[in-house]
Design a protein around this motif. Sequence first.
Motif, PDB file in Angstrom:
ATOM      1  N   ALA A  64     -18.884  71.915 -28.115  1.00 49.72           N
ATOM      2  CA  ALA A  64     -20.070  71.065 -28.086  1.00 49.72           C
ATOM      3  C   ALA A  64     -19.954  70.036 -29.186  1.00 49.72           C
ATOM      4  O   ALA A  64     -19.250  70.240 -30.173  1.00 49.72           O
ATOM      5  N   PRO A  65     -20.629  68.884 -29.046  1.00 51.39           N
ATOM      6  CA  PRO A  65     -20.597  67.892 -30.114  1.00 51.39           C
ATOM      7  C   PRO A  65     -21.120  68.488 -31.407  1.00 51.39           C
ATOM      8  O   PRO A  65     -21.990  69.354 -31.407  1.00 51.39           O
ATOM      9  N   GLY A 107     -17.812  64.881 -35.939  1.00 52.74           N
ATOM     10  CA  GLY A 107     -17.104  64.856 -34.677  1.00 52.74           C
ATOM     11  C   GLY A 107     -16.276  63.600 -34.489  1.00 52.74           C
ATOM     12  O   GLY A 107     -16.181  62.738 -35.363  1.00 52.74           O
ATOM     13  N   THR A 108     -15.669  63.497 -33.322  1.00 56.10           N
ATOM     14  CA  THR A 108     -14.832  62.340 -33.019  1.00 56.10           C
ATOM     15  C   THR A 108     -15.703  61.150 -32.635  1.00 56.10           C
ATOM     16  O   THR A 108     -16.906  61.280 -32.385  1.00 56.10           O
ATOM     17  N   LYS A 109     -15.071  59.983 -32.545  1.00 60.17           N
ATOM     18  CA  LYS A 109     -15.812  58.787 -32.154  1.00 60.17           C
ATOM     19  C   LYS A 109     -16.399  58.947 -30.757  1.00 60.17           C
ATOM     20  O   LYS A 109     -17.544  58.552 -30.504  1.00 60.17           O
ATOM     21  N   ALA A 110     -15.639  59.550 -29.838  1.00 58.20           N
ATOM     22  CA  ALA A 110     -16.142  59.747 -28.481  1.00 58.20           C
ATOM     23  C   ALA A 110     -17.360  60.662 -28.483  1.00 58.20           C
ATOM     24  O   ALA A 110     -18.341  60.422 -27.770  1.00 58.20           O
ATOM     25  N   GLU A 111     -17.334  61.709 -29.282  1.00 55.01           N
ATOM     26  CA  GLU A 111     -18.484  62.617 -29.372  1.00 55.01           C
ATOM     27  C   GLU A 111     -19.698  61.918 -29.974  1.00 55.01           C
ATOM     28  O   GLU A 111     -20.831  62.111 -29.522  1.00 55.01           O
ATOM     29  N   ARG A 112     -19.452  61.096 -30.988  1.00 55.37           N
ATOM     30  CA  ARG A 112     -20.569  60.376 -31.606  1.00 55.37           C
ATOM     31  C   ARG A 112     -21.146  59.326 -30.660  1.00 55.37           C
ATOM     32  O   ARG A 112     -22.312  58.959 -30.773  1.00 55.37           O
ATOM     33  N   SER A 113     -20.319  58.850 -29.735  1.00 56.89           N
ATOM     34  CA  SER A 113     -20.746  57.802 -28.802  1.00 56.89           C
ATOM     35  C   SER A 113     -21.530  58.344 -27.621  1.00 56.89           C
ATOM     36  O   SER A 113     -22.221  57.583 -26.936  1.00 56.89           O
ATOM     37  N   SER A 119     -19.322  58.413 -19.063  1.00 53.24           N
ATOM     38  CA  SER A 119     -18.184  58.973 -19.783  1.00 53.24           C
ATOM     39  C   SER A 119     -17.699  57.995 -20.845  1.00 53.24           C
ATOM     40  O   SER A 119     -17.673  56.789 -20.624  1.00 53.24           O
ATOM     41  N   VAL A 120     -17.300  58.548 -21.988  1.00 57.89           N
ATOM     42  CA  VAL A 120     -16.716  57.754 -23.067  1.00 57.89           C
ATOM     43  C   VAL A 120     -15.323  58.303 -23.341  1.00 57.89           C
ATOM     44  O   VAL A 120     -15.156  59.508 -23.566  1.00 57.89           O
ATOM     45  N   SER A 121     -14.325  57.421 -23.310  1.00 57.96           N
ATOM     46  CA  SER A 121     -12.946  57.846 -23.526  1.00 57.96           C
ATOM     47  C   SER A 121     -12.297  57.032 -24.630  1.00 57.96           C
ATOM     48  O   SER A 121     -12.503  55.823 -24.733  1.00 57.96           O
ATOM     49  N   LEU A 161     -23.184  51.401 -24.544  1.00 57.20           N
ATOM     50  CA  LEU A 161     -22.333  50.515 -25.328  1.00 57.20           C
ATOM     51  C   LEU A 161     -22.856  50.350 -26.752  1.00 57.20           C
ATOM     52  O   LEU A 161     -22.074  50.239 -27.706  1.00 57.20           O
ATOM     53  N   GLU A 162     -24.170  50.379 -26.913  1.00 57.21           N
ATOM     54  CA  GLU A 162     -24.750  50.341 -28.253  1.00 57.21           C
ATOM     55  C   GLU A 162     -24.294  51.539 -29.072  1.00 57.21           C
ATOM     56  O   GLU A 162     -23.928  51.417 -30.238  1.00 57.21           O
ATOM     57  N   LYS A 163     -24.261  52.718 -28.433  1.00 54.86           N
ATOM     58  CA  LYS A 163     -23.845  53.918 -29.150  1.00 54.86           C
ATOM     59  C   LYS A 163     -22.358  53.877 -29.492  1.00 54.86           C
ATOM     60  O   LYS A 163     -21.939  54.357 -30.546  1.00 54.86           O
ATOM     61  N   VAL A 164     -21.558  53.292 -28.618  1.00 55.45           N
ATOM     62  CA  VAL A 164     -20.131  53.135 -28.910  1.00 55.45           C
ATOM     63  C   VAL A 164     -19.947  52.276 -30.163  1.00 55.45           C
ATOM     64  O   VAL A 164     -19.154  52.601 -31.043  1.00 55.45           O
ATOM     65  N   ARG A 165     -20.688  51.185 -30.233  1.00 56.17           N
ATOM     66  CA  ARG A 165     -20.551  50.299 -31.392  1.00 56.17           C
ATOM     67  C   ARG A 165     -21.044  50.978 -32.664  1.00 56.17           C
ATOM     68  O   ARG A 165     -20.422  50.850 -33.738  1.00 56.17           O
ATOM     69  N   LEU A 166     -22.148  51.714 -32.591  1.00 57.90           N
ATOM     70  CA  LEU A 166     -22.654  52.416 -33.772  1.00 57.90           C
ATOM     71  C   LEU A 166     -21.664  53.490 -34.236  1.00 57.90           C
ATOM     72  O   LEU A 166     -21.480  53.700 -35.435  1.00 57.90           O
ATOM     73  N   ALA A 167     -21.026  54.150 -33.281  1.00 57.46           N
ATOM     74  CA  ALA A 167     -20.078  55.203 -33.640  1.00 57.46           C
ATOM     75  C   ALA A 167     -18.825  54.644 -34.279  1.00 57.46           C
ATOM     76  O   ALA A 167     -18.148  55.328 -35.054  1.00 57.46           O
TER      77      ALA A 167
END
Length: 255
Positions: free
Chosen positions: A51-52, A67-73, A142-144, A248-254
């Motif tokens: 789990a994240p 966690g990893t960037k993908a998990e944070r995203s 999905s975030v990869s 996409l906002e969460k990807v940038r924040l992560a």
Amino acid sequence: MKARATLVALVPALLLAAVGCSSTDTPAKGEAPDPKGSSASGAPGAPGAPAPTAAAPAGSGAPKTGGTKAERSALEQGDLPGYQISAQGKNPNAPDGQPQADRKACQPLADIMGDKPDPAAVETVNRGVGSQKQIGLAVSASVSSYAQDDAKALIARLKSAVAACATGFSATVEKQTGSYRDVRAAAYTTSGDESVSWTTTAAAQGVSAQVHLVVVREGDTVVRLMALNVAAAEQKALVPQEVADKQLEKVRLAG
């Protein structure tokens, strides 16, 4: 029911949404979905998948710090008012792995329906997003993570495949075969570095579903969004703009 199960098996990542997070399966008022069982680095919902870690409180708007960037995203319950977000994993009867297309030119489109956008993905984290505004609308988000050159190459391959596969193709995963017809590029605006969007009709055993897909590259991260209506599969589905924008906002924040 068997035909319907086979149909959603054709789009394995969508099972997170269709089984775990459709608006027809909403938790009791005041209850949030179980956040356990999110997947990374492999098949969505695989047994024992971690789990994240260090999750921020639901709806706080603060990015994760562990966690990893993908998990944070990854999207979390509370990120999107009017939507239920689930990380509970997909139907245990659904096949795992990457579907194999009957046409080489269409393999990128078959891959995108699998456990991760394509074999070059380093890690993939999946979420199911069920709309409480539009009954039956379910989205797999999905975030990869990738090497940046691989992420760029994926978008280029998808654009070429959409153009080459308008007449459709078939794909097989774990001996289950289905067809994708009427592959059509679709206009869709995102804030990412580059993106590709298309619609298709997935069919198996006489049952069909309209599917909308959006794939976005943001640096070395690829966001894959797939939408269908689990209550009325024959209806056209569209990935809600607010879901794409928040992801996409969460990807940038992560980052």
